[in-house]
Design an enzyme around this catalytic site. Structure first.
Site, PDB file in Angstrom:
ATOM      1  N   ASP A 193     -15.282   7.328 -80.028  1.00  8.78           N
ATOM      2  CA  ASP A 193     -15.031   7.931 -81.341  1.00  8.78           C
ATOM      3  C   ASP A 193     -14.910   6.847 -82.409  1.00  8.78           C
ATOM      4  O   ASP A 193     -13.908   6.132 -82.453  1.00  8.78           O
ATOM      5  CB  ASP A 193     -13.750   8.770 -81.296  1.00  8.78           C
ATOM      6  CG  ASP A 193     -13.528   9.466 -82.622  1.00  8.78           C
ATOM      7  OD1 ASP A 193     -14.256  10.434 -82.902  1.00  8.78           O
ATOM      8  OD2 ASP A 193     -12.677   9.013 -83.416  1.00  8.78           O
ATOM      9  N   TYR A 246     -13.437   2.919 -90.273  1.00  7.75           N
ATOM     10  CA  TYR A 246     -12.732   1.965 -89.387  1.00  7.75           C
ATOM     11  C   TYR A 246     -13.273   0.537 -89.546  1.00  7.75           C
ATOM     12  O   TYR A 246     -12.721  -0.400 -88.996  1.00  7.75           O
ATOM     13  CB  TYR A 246     -12.834   2.394 -87.913  1.00  7.75           C
ATOM     14  CG  TYR A 246     -12.307   3.779 -87.611  1.00  7.75           C
ATOM     15  CD1 TYR A 246     -11.467   4.449 -88.508  1.00  7.75           C
ATOM     16  CD2 TYR A 246     -12.641   4.432 -86.424  1.00  7.75           C
ATOM     17  CE1 TYR A 246     -11.006   5.732 -88.231  1.00  7.75           C
ATOM     18  CE2 TYR A 246     -12.170   5.709 -86.143  1.00  7.75           C
ATOM     19  CZ  TYR A 246     -11.362   6.354 -87.050  1.00  7.75           C
ATOM     20  OH  TYR A 246     -10.912   7.628 -86.778  1.00  7.75           O
ATOM     21  N   LYS A 248     -18.289   8.980 -88.282  1.00  6.96           N
ATOM     22  CA  LYS A 248     -17.868   9.898 -89.355  1.00  6.96           C
ATOM     23  C   LYS A 248     -18.197   9.307 -90.716  1.00  6.96           C
ATOM     24  O   LYS A 248     -17.996   8.104 -90.934  1.00  6.96           O
ATOM     25  CB  LYS A 248     -16.350  10.133 -89.284  1.00  6.96           C
ATOM     26  CG  LYS A 248     -15.810  10.384 -87.885  1.00  6.96           C
ATOM     27  CD  LYS A 248     -14.322  10.684 -87.872  1.00  6.96           C
ATOM     28  CE  LYS A 248     -13.760  10.630 -86.459  1.00  6.96           C
ATOM     29  NZ  LYS A 248     -13.419   9.280 -85.988  1.00  6.96           N
ATOM     30  N   HIS A 252     -15.693  13.142 -92.397  1.00  6.68           N
ATOM     31  CA  HIS A 252     -14.381  12.669 -91.927  1.00  6.68           C
ATOM     32  C   HIS A 252     -13.199  13.481 -92.490  1.00  6.68           C
ATOM     33  O   HIS A 252     -12.206  13.709 -91.799  1.00  6.68           O
ATOM     34  CB  HIS A 252     -14.224  11.188 -92.292  1.00  6.68           C
ATOM     35  CG  HIS A 252     -13.228  10.450 -91.457  1.00  6.68           C
ATOM     36  ND1 HIS A 252     -13.360   9.120 -91.176  1.00  6.68           N
ATOM     37  CD2 HIS A 252     -12.085  10.838 -90.833  1.00  6.68           C
ATOM     38  CE1 HIS A 252     -12.336   8.734 -90.424  1.00  6.68           C
ATOM     39  NE2 HIS A 252     -11.548   9.766 -90.203  1.00  6.68           N
TER      40      HIS A 252
HETATM   41  N1  LIG Z   1     -10.418  12.211 -87.698  1.00  9.03           N
HETATM   42  C1  LIG Z   1      -9.359  11.579 -88.139  1.00  9.03           C
HETATM   43  O1  LIG Z   1      -8.947  11.718 -89.303  1.00  9.03           O
HETATM   44  C2  LIG Z   1      -8.609  10.675 -87.211  1.00  9.03           C
HETATM   45  C3  LIG Z   1      -7.307  10.246 -87.535  1.00  9.03           C
HETATM   46  C4  LIG Z   1      -6.644   9.418 -86.626  1.00  9.03           C
HETATM   47  C5  LIG Z   1      -7.268   9.038 -85.447  1.00  9.03           C
HETATM   48  N2  LIG Z   1      -8.544   9.442 -85.173  1.00  9.03           N
HETATM   49  C6  LIG Z   1      -9.243   9.047 -83.919  1.00  9.03           C
HETATM   50  O2  LIG Z   1      -8.429   9.460 -82.825  1.00  9.03           O
HETATM   51  C7  LIG Z   1      -8.176   8.348 -81.971  1.00  9.03           C
HETATM   52  C8  LIG Z   1      -6.830   8.506 -81.300  1.00  9.03           C
HETATM   53  O3  LIG Z   1      -5.796   8.640 -82.248  1.00  9.03           O
HETATM   54  P1  LIG Z   1      -4.710   7.502 -82.494  1.00  9.03           P
HETATM   55  O4  LIG Z   1      -5.307   6.218 -82.110  1.00  9.03           O
HETATM   56  O5  LIG Z   1      -4.205   7.656 -83.880  1.00  9.03           O
HETATM   57  O6  LIG Z   1      -3.496   7.939 -81.611  1.00  9.03           O
HETATM   58  P2  LIG Z   1      -3.228   8.229 -80.039  1.00  9.03           P
HETATM   59  O7  LIG Z   1      -4.435   8.010 -79.226  1.00  9.03           O
HETATM   60  O8  LIG Z   1      -2.560   9.538 -79.985  1.00  9.03           O
HETATM   61  O9  LIG Z   1      -2.107   7.169 -79.722  1.00  9.03           O
HETATM   62  C9  LIG Z   1      -2.328   5.830 -79.600  1.00  9.03           C
HETATM   63  C10 LIG Z   1      -0.998   5.231 -79.143  1.00  9.03           C
HETATM   64  O10 LIG Z   1      -0.596   5.823 -77.915  1.00  9.03           O
HETATM   65  C11 LIG Z   1      -0.318   4.800 -76.966  1.00  9.03           C
HETATM   66  N3  LIG Z   1      -0.792   5.252 -75.658  1.00  9.03           N
HETATM   67  C12 LIG Z   1      -2.070   5.537 -75.302  1.00  9.03           C
HETATM   68  N4  LIG Z   1      -2.112   5.926 -74.016  1.00  9.03           N
HETATM   69  C13 LIG Z   1      -0.855   5.878 -73.532  1.00  9.03           C
HETATM   70  C14 LIG Z   1      -0.271   6.176 -72.273  1.00  9.03           C
HETATM   71  N5  LIG Z   1      -1.001   6.591 -71.228  1.00  9.03           N
HETATM   72  N6  LIG Z   1       1.067   6.024 -72.148  1.00  9.03           N
HETATM   73  C15 LIG Z   1       1.816   5.620 -73.184  1.00  9.03           C
HETATM   74  N7  LIG Z   1       1.337   5.328 -74.406  1.00  9.03           N
HETATM   75  C16 LIG Z   1      -0.008   5.456 -74.586  1.00  9.03           C
HETATM   76  C17 LIG Z   1      -1.062   3.574 -77.438  1.00  9.03           C
HETATM   77  O11 LIG Z   1      -0.360   2.406 -77.099  1.00  9.03           O
HETATM   78  P3  LIG Z   1      -1.007   1.284 -76.114  1.00  9.03           P
HETATM   79  O12 LIG Z   1      -2.126   0.669 -76.895  1.00  9.03           O
HETATM   80  O13 LIG Z   1       0.133   0.374 -75.854  1.00  9.03           O
HETATM   81  O14 LIG Z   1      -1.474   2.017 -74.888  1.00  9.03           O
HETATM   82  C18 LIG Z   1      -1.098   3.755 -78.944  1.00  9.03           C
HETATM   83  O15 LIG Z   1       0.064   3.203 -79.510  1.00  9.03           O
HETATM   84  C19 LIG Z   1      -8.268   7.146 -82.939  1.00  9.03           C
HETATM   85  O16 LIG Z   1      -8.434   5.931 -82.274  1.00  9.03           O
HETATM   86  C20 LIG Z   1      -9.451   7.553 -83.786  1.00  9.03           C
HETATM   87  O17 LIG Z   1     -10.658   7.255 -83.112  1.00  9.03           O
HETATM   88  C21 LIG Z   1      -9.218  10.271 -86.032  1.00  9.03           C
END
Ligand SMILES: NC(=O)c1ccc[n+]([C@@H]2O[C@H](COP(=O)([O-])OP(=O)(O)OC[C@H]3O[C@@H](n4cnc5c(N)ncnc54)[C@H](OP(=O)(O)O)[C@@H]3O)[C@@H](O)[C@H]2O)c1
Length: 268
Positions: A52, A57, A82, A118
């Protein structure tokens, strides 16, 4: 890996990896770009195939380089990116075409699996024009599916007035802090696949319940949370900088939650 079939027949891996902090100093979203992404190399090694990305980004080119230098065949990859709703990318149809062409170049490919708007585009004419360019590239086979992100019911309804191609997905925040159930129900009724961003977010008291549920399956609370989403047809794109967590987030296919587990999570 399991797949979900989008409304146009395309199969999308139900688990992918986010990339929004990859290749950045201090794993900070706004950090300067570094020249490498060991986490993406690791994700590919562990079996992730859905990536993704987003123009916002700033790391598309780097992500694209890592993907093309990997030995994973292009047809195994599912690349999402996006287009942000800023003037630079949506002021004219030409600007949107240039944005898509540039993403294709960044990913060193002649097609993207999924392209999303996006965030909502407030101006209806701009929304229509942007979507028409998405449709043009879709019809030409350069985009295998097209969709939106962070769209609410109002914007989805607006699109019905002109869209010849229905959005295949709406990528929205779905987690235990932001359940977004009403919108999720609408998406599922309309045949638009929900993709959950920020899927890992949960309060400590919620994590305790998830951990407790996981004990019966020898799984962590994080795995229970992701399993809960995929069992109800929500694609998840967790992002991790830690190989152990990456491995755990894709190890979701050898257990099934009971109705009682699901009821407990619904009550969180
Ligand atoms: N469309 C949009 O507007 C939008 C907005 C935000 C994000 N996104 C996309 O969604 C993706 C995911 O969202 P996000 O990165 O914001 O949040 P997320 O994936 O919900 O959370 C990431 C956090 O969770 C921790 N984590 C991951 N796996 C874990 C596990 N098994 N156990 C414990 N902690 C864990 C990670 O720490 P560690 O690194 O220490 O594992 C990191 O701090 C983004 O990378 C992006 O591609 C899209």
């Amino acid at each position: 890996m399991e797949y979900i079939t989008l409304n146009n027949g395309l199969k999308m891996p139900i688990v992918g990896t986010g990339t929004n902090t990859y290749g950045k100093e201090n794993n900070d979203y706004n950090g300067a770009l570094t020249n490498k992404i060991p986490e993406l190399v690791s994700a590919l090694e562990l079996g992730y195939r859905s990536i993704d990305a987003a123009i916002s980004y700033r790391n598309e080119e780097l992500v694209g380089r890592v993907l093309s230098e990997s030995n994973v065949p292009r047809e195994e990859l599912f690349i999402t990116t996006k287009v942000p709703p800023s003037e630079e990318y949506i002021s004219t149809k030409e600007a949107t075409r240039a944005a898509i062409d540039n993403s294709l170049k960044n990913f060193q490919t002649d097609y993207l699996d999924l392209l999303l708007i996006h965030h909502p585009i407030e101006d209806k004419e701009q929304l229509k024009n942007t979507w028409e360019v998405f449709e043009e590239y879709y019809e030409a086979g350069k985009l295998k599916a097209i969709g939106v992100s962070n769209f609410g019911k109002t914007q989805l309804n607006e699109m019905k007035e002109f869209a010849k191609v229905k959005p295949a997905v709406n990528q929205i925040q779905i987690n235990l802090k932001e359940f977004n159930q009403d919108l999720l129900d609408v998406l599922q009724e309309e045949g638009i696949t929900p993709v959950a961003w920020g899927p890992m977010k949960a309060e400590d008291h919620q994590k305790e319940v998830l951990d407790e549920i996981g004990k019966a399956y020898n799984k962590t609370g994080a795995q229970v949370l992701l399993r809960y989403q995929i069992e109800r047809g929500v694609v998840v794109i967790p992002k991790s900088h830690n190989r152990e967590n990456q491995a755990s987030n894709i190890d979701l296919f050898d257990f099934q939650l009971t109705a009682e587990d699901i009821a407990k999570i619904n009550n969180l």
